[in-house]
Design a protein around this motif. Structure first.
Motif, mmCIF file in Angstrom:
data_model
loop_
_atom_site.group_PDB
_atom_site.id
_atom_site.type_symbol
_atom_site.label_atom_id
_atom_site.label_comp_id
_atom_site.label_asym_id
_atom_site.label_seq_id
_atom_site.Cartn_x
_atom_site.Cartn_y
_atom_site.Cartn_z
ATOM 1 N N ARG A 226 0.827 -1.211 0.000
ATOM 2 C CA ARG A 226 0.000 0.000 0.000
ATOM 3 C C ARG A 226 0.856 1.253 0.000
ATOM 4 O O ARG A 226 0.582 2.216 -0.730
ATOM 5 N N GLU A 227 1.894 1.261 0.853
ATOM 6 C CA GLU A 227 2.768 2.437 0.923
ATOM 7 C C GLU A 227 3.436 2.694 -0.420
ATOM 8 O O GLU A 227 3.535 3.839 -0.874
ATOM 9 N N ALA A 228 3.950 1.634 -1.053
ATOM 10 C CA ALA A 228 4.607 1.795 -2.354
ATOM 11 C C ALA A 228 3.625 2.299 -3.405
ATOM 12 O O ALA A 228 3.959 3.153 -4.238
ATOM 13 N N TRP A 229 2.397 1.796 -3.361
ATOM 14 C CA TRP A 229 1.393 2.199 -4.352
ATOM 15 C C TRP A 229 1.077 3.685 -4.229
ATOM 16 O O TRP A 229 1.025 4.402 -5.235
ATOM 17 N N GLU A 230 0.900 4.154 -3.013
ATOM 18 C CA GLU A 230 0.557 5.552 -2.802
ATOM 19 C C GLU A 230 1.726 6.475 -3.115
ATOM 20 O O GLU A 230 1.536 7.585 -3.615
ATOM 21 N N GLU A 231 2.949 6.011 -2.823
ATOM 22 C CA GLU A 231 4.114 6.880 -2.984
ATOM 23 C C GLU A 231 4.614 6.957 -4.416
ATOM 24 O O GLU A 231 4.961 8.023 -4.915
ATOM 25 N N HIS A 232 4.659 5.814 -5.134
ATOM 26 C CA HIS A 232 5.247 5.847 -6.478
ATOM 27 C C HIS A 232 4.705 4.787 -7.429
ATOM 28 O O HIS A 232 4.669 5.003 -8.640
ATOM 29 N N HIS A 233 4.295 3.621 -6.900
ATOM 30 C CA HIS A 233 4.030 2.508 -7.814
ATOM 31 C C HIS A 233 2.745 2.696 -8.611
ATOM 32 O O HIS A 233 2.576 2.082 -9.668
ATOM 33 N N ARG A 234 1.855 3.561 -8.119
ATOM 34 C CA ARG A 234 0.627 3.847 -8.876
ATOM 35 C C ARG A 234 0.983 4.311 -10.286
ATOM 36 O O ARG A 234 0.291 3.989 -11.259
ATOM 37 N N TRP A 235 2.060 5.094 -10.384
ATOM 38 C CA TRP A 235 2.521 5.575 -11.691
ATOM 39 C C TRP A 235 3.495 4.607 -12.343
ATOM 40 O O TRP A 235 3.531 4.481 -13.551
ATOM 41 N N GLU A 236 4.296 3.939 -11.539
ATOM 42 C CA GLU A 236 5.302 3.041 -12.117
ATOM 43 C C GLU A 236 4.683 1.782 -12.717
ATOM 44 O O GLU A 236 5.197 1.246 -13.695
ATOM 45 N N CYS A 237 3.606 1.304 -12.127
ATOM 46 C CA CYS A 237 3.048 0.001 -12.503
ATOM 47 C C CYS A 237 2.776 -0.123 -14.007
ATOM 48 O O CYS A 237 3.221 -1.083 -14.635
ATOM 49 N N PRO A 238 2.058 0.828 -14.619
ATOM 50 C CA PRO A 238 1.814 0.684 -16.065
ATOM 51 C C PRO A 238 3.050 0.934 -16.913
ATOM 52 O O PRO A 238 3.036 0.640 -18.113
ATOM 53 N N LEU A 239 4.114 1.455 -16.308
ATOM 54 C CA LEU A 239 5.345 1.750 -17.052
ATOM 55 C C LEU A 239 6.493 0.818 -16.643
ATOM 56 O O LEU A 239 7.654 1.114 -16.909
ATOM 57 N N GLY A 240 6.155 -0.315 -16.014
ATOM 58 C CA GLY A 240 7.189 -1.181 -15.462
ATOM 59 C C GLY A 240 8.238 -1.601 -16.467
ATOM 60 O O GLY A 240 9.445 -1.525 -16.205
ATOM 61 N N ALA A 241 7.814 -2.054 -17.638
ATOM 62 C CA ALA A 241 8.763 -2.500 -18.653
ATOM 63 C C ALA A 241 9.590 -1.326 -19.181
ATOM 64 O O ALA A 241 10.788 -1.467 -19.443
ATOM 65 N N ASP A 242 8.963 -0.158 -19.348
ATOM 66 C CA ASP A 242 9.694 1.031 -19.804
ATOM 67 C C ASP A 242 10.779 1.410 -18.818
ATOM 68 O O ASP A 242 11.905 1.756 -19.205
ATOM 69 N N LEU A 243 10.465 1.354 -17.523
ATOM 70 C CA LEU A 243 11.438 1.739 -16.498
ATOM 71 C C LEU A 243 12.610 0.758 -16.452
ATOM 72 O O LEU A 243 13.735 1.152 -16.153
ATOM 73 N N MET A 244 12.367 -0.510 -16.736
ATOM 74 C CA MET A 244 13.466 -1.467 -16.803
ATOM 75 C C MET A 244 14.435 -1.106 -17.919
ATOM 76 O O MET A 244 15.647 -1.208 -17.770
ATOM 77 N N VAL A 245 13.895 -0.666 -19.036
ATOM 78 C CA VAL A 245 14.741 -0.256 -20.159
ATOM 79 C C VAL A 245 15.485 1.029 -19.828
ATOM 80 O O VAL A 245 16.651 1.201 -20.175
ATOM 81 N N MET A 246 14.817 1.949 -19.139
ATOM 82 C CA MET A 246 15.418 3.247 -18.836
ATOM 83 C C MET A 246 16.474 3.173 -17.744
ATOM 84 O O MET A 246 17.245 4.116 -17.566
ATOM 85 N N GLY A 247 16.512 2.107 -16.978
ATOM 86 C CA GLY A 247 17.571 1.933 -16.003
ATOM 87 C C GLY A 247 17.208 2.369 -14.604
ATOM 88 O O GLY A 247 16.231 3.102 -14.376
ATOM 89 N N VAL A 248 18.004 1.902 -13.636
ATOM 90 C CA VAL A 248 17.745 2.154 -12.224
ATOM 91 C C VAL A 248 17.818 3.639 -11.888
ATOM 92 O O VAL A 248 17.022 4.149 -11.103
#
Length: 810
Positions: free
Chosen positions: A297-319
């Motif tokens: 829940r904490e991760a979802w509210e803080e950042h993962h709400r936006w990261e989730c649909p972009l998960g594969a893109d963020l892997m390509v873009m790097g840490v």
């Protein structure tokens, strides 16, 4: 390097830079501010770039797929039948991550994992999975199995078996200690300097935050600090777990291999980094998983709400890109606006502060609640804002020191991310316009057309700033990981990097190739900070710090040696004098951190390395070039590097001998030893210790013709032989070879090193298992001193040592 974007994206952006119009290239290169650089990159980022990024992202799908979940569950069933319950639990967890919320696989996977956890004696965790299976619609005709298992778990818990310690089997790797340590007799310690509203860092009152144009912000000792004493404790503002980064076709191959190797992302919570056998999966993607519903829940509210649909893109873009995004998302619009207002030149490196003496900031000048007070006295870069976002924002981004190509890569990557985000959905709560305060005349009316895009543009600019900062300020988070076979009787572990983080206070420490501090990372329940090491010098806010840190990663910095007033507190950014030669260290530091290291170790070694050739670290010649551990095969005298202009290679130091050996010959023989060692380790992993031992004996005999007993490779050979003997139950021979290995470690790292402490810890275990009471007790004393010095009194190894000692003393 997973911190940077995937190499295909790097190549794409590099080609884009090469073909860019010269005038546009000049405009980009001459841009002095972050906003200008981001604006320029945004105008150059096209749909073609986004399509190329999408093509790369498709290879790293994070979608939930029922068929994948079923395959992973079947593999878990196979492991369960062979009674490999740890492997079964990991496979069931992987299946859960792929199972869609409406899939019938979800309750089946939870039920199966509860059985594996029960056999691992994780009874509360098994109960949790039973509840999840029932809540997700586990078939009614099979529920009697879960109810029976629930009764068994409750029975075990009722007699107090949950969390029981069994330190009388110290080398057993399947046996786990408790999640927490009893602390009822510990009083809340008193605090150092605690700053800000969110209790994340504690700094010793025996140090001061100082500033100079040459060093920037740094920490200096004001009162004597004893070896092993805590200097600071810090938690990251944000962190990102390092992914495995396998492509989809690679995953298929990974599933069909005989033995699946699970990565750190499979074993650690993606928010707090604590290790877990029963992660709770993200409900939207197959990658992210957490130690609990609370962390999810904490991760979802803080950042993962936006990261989730972009998960594969963020892997390509790097840490680095993902971490920069998390920092900005967590900060929110209000904090970003406030941070921008505290600097005179909003987007360029601040000018040097004049004055011949560094300025020290005392406790009264670090309040994060009075920004105007600070900006009237000094440049913001000179100020320390505790654990607030301002401490992160004012880290130098070195915009004009990054190469144009690197600057363009970062800017276009963030621009592509910005365009992806603009289509992803509504803004997160922290960037919601209705909740932001209008603090200046430049604020827009919420009803103005395009205002959401304006604030999103501010987010993109902040992300770019943080990405450039992270190139010089990111910190690798390392943990000890078990590397031996699951059924091995011998403990085998190594320190690995599991995440990249940004620490507000740790970032103040400058680099030394021979640091005067030790860093220890912990996660989950191990982040508890109370105890003897937090002495009366700490203040009452430590209890609050503990509550905030009970679920998350933290770092503790201790003095590795006694420190006197006036000394700067230093730690190593990676290149260490005991592992790497001076020129290579300086080259790496200059390339990433933009300074030429002139620390004590570099000044001492620089002249000694004149005339040396190449990099020898991989073959066992470390950072002490004149003590390379090579010996003459003719007279056994030490070999030394030739320093004459007309000579190369090595020569015997005995005048009566004069034997010479070329660099290529030394390299060939060292590589041969390395190859044989790697082959022997592979044989042991395949449960063939007798073959491994025969190969190691031959290799040792051959290596003795060129290597002294204190050479690094000789130490590794001795360690491998000790492992082979221990596997076969020959504890005396194992102990003898571990002692040889410890001598080599002392030669390379020193008598007070953590490396020696970890090797002696293995020696204590070997003596304990062999029933050698007196040698075991003697080694335990040495290990306790070293582990307390570097890791503090609460590290798990010290608890295990105490249990061994209690058992030995009867």
């Amino acid at each position: 390097m997973k911190d940077l974007p995937r190499i295909q994206w790097q190549d794409h952006v590099a080609q884009k830079w090469m073909t860019l119009d010269p005038e546009l290239k000049e405009n980009f290169t001459s841009a002095l501010g972050i906003d200008d650089v981001f604006k320029c990159a945004l105008t150059q980022t096209t749909q073609e770039d986004l399509d190329f990024l999408q093509g790369l992202s498709n290879r790293h799908s994070v979608q939930k797929i029922s068929e994948q979940a079923e395959r992973w569950r079947e593999r878990g069933n196979s492991s369960f039948k062979t009674r490999d319950y740890t492997d079964a639990a990991l496979h069931y967890s992987q299946a859960l991550c792929f199972a869609p919320q409406s899939s019938e696989q979800l309750p089946l996977c939870y039920a199966n994992r509860s059985a594996a956890l029960y056999h691992l004696q994780l009874y509360q965790e098994s109960l949790d999975d039973i509840d999840r299976a029932l809540n997700h619609g586990y078939p009614s005709h099979l529920q009697y199995k879960l109810q029976h298992r629930r009764t068994q778990c409750l029975s075990h818990l009722s007699v107090g078996q949950k969390g029981e310690l069994d330190y009388h089997r110290p080398v057993s790797k399947d046996h786990k200690g408790p999640e927490t340590v009893e602390k009822t007799n510990l009083k809340p310690p008193k605090t150092y300097i605690h700053d800000g509203t969110d209790p994340k860092c504690c700094v010793s009152p025996q140090v001061a935050v100082c500033f100079s144009p040459e060093k920037g912000r740094h920490l200096v000792v004001t009162e004597r600090i004893a070896a092993g004493e805590v200097i600071l404790k810090d938690r990251p503002y944000s962190c990102v777990l390092i992914p495995r980064m396998e492509e989809v076709e690679g995953k298929e191959k990974r599933e069909t291999t005989e033995k699946v190797v699970f990565g750190t992302e499979d074993r650690h919570c993606h928010r707090c980094l604590c290790e877990t056998m029963c992660p709770v999966p993200c409900q939207g993607c197959s990658y992210s998983r957490y130690c609990s519903g609370g962390c999810r829940r904490e991760a979802w509210e803080e950042h993962h709400r936006w990261e989730c649909p972009l998960g594969a893109d963020l892997m390509v873009m790097g840490v680095m890109s993902q971490l920069a995004l998390r920092v900005a998302l967590k900060a929110g619009l209000k904090n970003v606006q406030m941070a921008r207002e505290t600097i005179r030149d909003k987007d360029s490196d601040p000018p040097p502060v004049t004055g011949s003496r560094p300025s020290c900031l005392n406790n009264d000048s670090v309040s994060s609640n009075d920004f105007s007070f600070h900006t009237n006295k000094a440049e913001p870069s000179a100020l320390y804002y505790g654990d607030s976002y301002l401490s992160i924002y004012h880290l130098l981004h070195h915009l004009n020191r990054h190469s144009p190509g690197m600057r363009f890569l970062c800017a276009v990557t963030v621009a592509a991310l910005y365009l992806k985000l603009s289509r992803a959905g509504p803004l997160p709560a922290s960037w919601d316009l209705s909740g932001s305060s209008k603090t200046n005349s430049q604020s827009h009316n919420p009803d103005d057309e395009g205002e959401t895009a304006d604030w999103l543009w501010l987010l993109g600019s902040a992300v770019l700033r943080h990405m450039l900062q992270l190139r010089c300020n990111a910190q690798a988070v390392t943990m000890l990981q078990d590397t031996g076979a699951s059924d091995s009787v011998v403990l085998s572990n190594q320190e690995i990097r599991i995440a990249t983080a940004i620490f507000p206070t740790l970032s103040l420490l400058n680099h030394s190739c021979c640091p005067n501090t030790s860093l220890a990372f912990s996660a989950g329940a191990n982040t508890e900070l109370s105890g003897p090491d937090m002495s009366a010098d700490f203040g009452e806010d430590v209890a609050e710090f503990n509550r905030a840190a009970c679920c998350g990663v933290s770092v503790t910095v201790r003095a590795a040696k006694a420190l006197t007033p006036g000394q700067e507190i230093l730690h190593c950014y990676g290149p260490h004098s005991s592992r790497m030669m001076t020129r290579k260290r300086q080259r790496l530091l200059q390339g990433q951190y933009y300074f030429l290291c002139k620390c004590e170790a570099c000044n001492l070694q620089e002249e000694e390395e004149e005339g040396s050739e190449g990099s020898w670290q991989g073959l066992g010649i470390g950072g002490r070039p004149n003590d390379a551990g090579l010996q003459c095969g003719k007279c056994k005298g030490p070999l030394k590097k030739c320093h004459k202009v007309t000579e190369t290679g090595f020569t015997c130091s005995q005048p009566s001998c004069g034997q010479r050996m070329s660099y290529s010959e030394v390299r060939r023989r060292l590589q041969e030893v390395r190859d044989h060692l790697d082959k022997a380790l592979d044989l042991m992993e395949r449960d063939r210790p007798d073959e491994a031992l025969r190969l190691l004996e031959r290799t040792r005999s051959q290596s003795g013709l060129i290597l002294t007993e204190t050479h690094r490779l000789q130490g590794e050979l001795a360690d491998a032989m000790a492992r082979a003997y221990a596997t076969m139950g020959d504890w005396n021979s194992a102990a003898s070879h571990l002692e040889r290995s410890a001598a080599a470690i002392i030669s390379q790292y020193g008598e007070d090193s953590i490396e020696l402490g970890r090797q002696l810890f293995k020696l204590a275990q070997i003596h304990f298992n062999g029933g050698a009471i007196r040698p075991a007790l003697s080694v335990i004393l040495r290990v306790r001193r070293l582990l307390s010095l570097h890791c503090g009194p609460h590290c798990p190894e010290l608890h295990e040592l105490q249990a061994m000692e209690d058992c030995l003393r009867g």
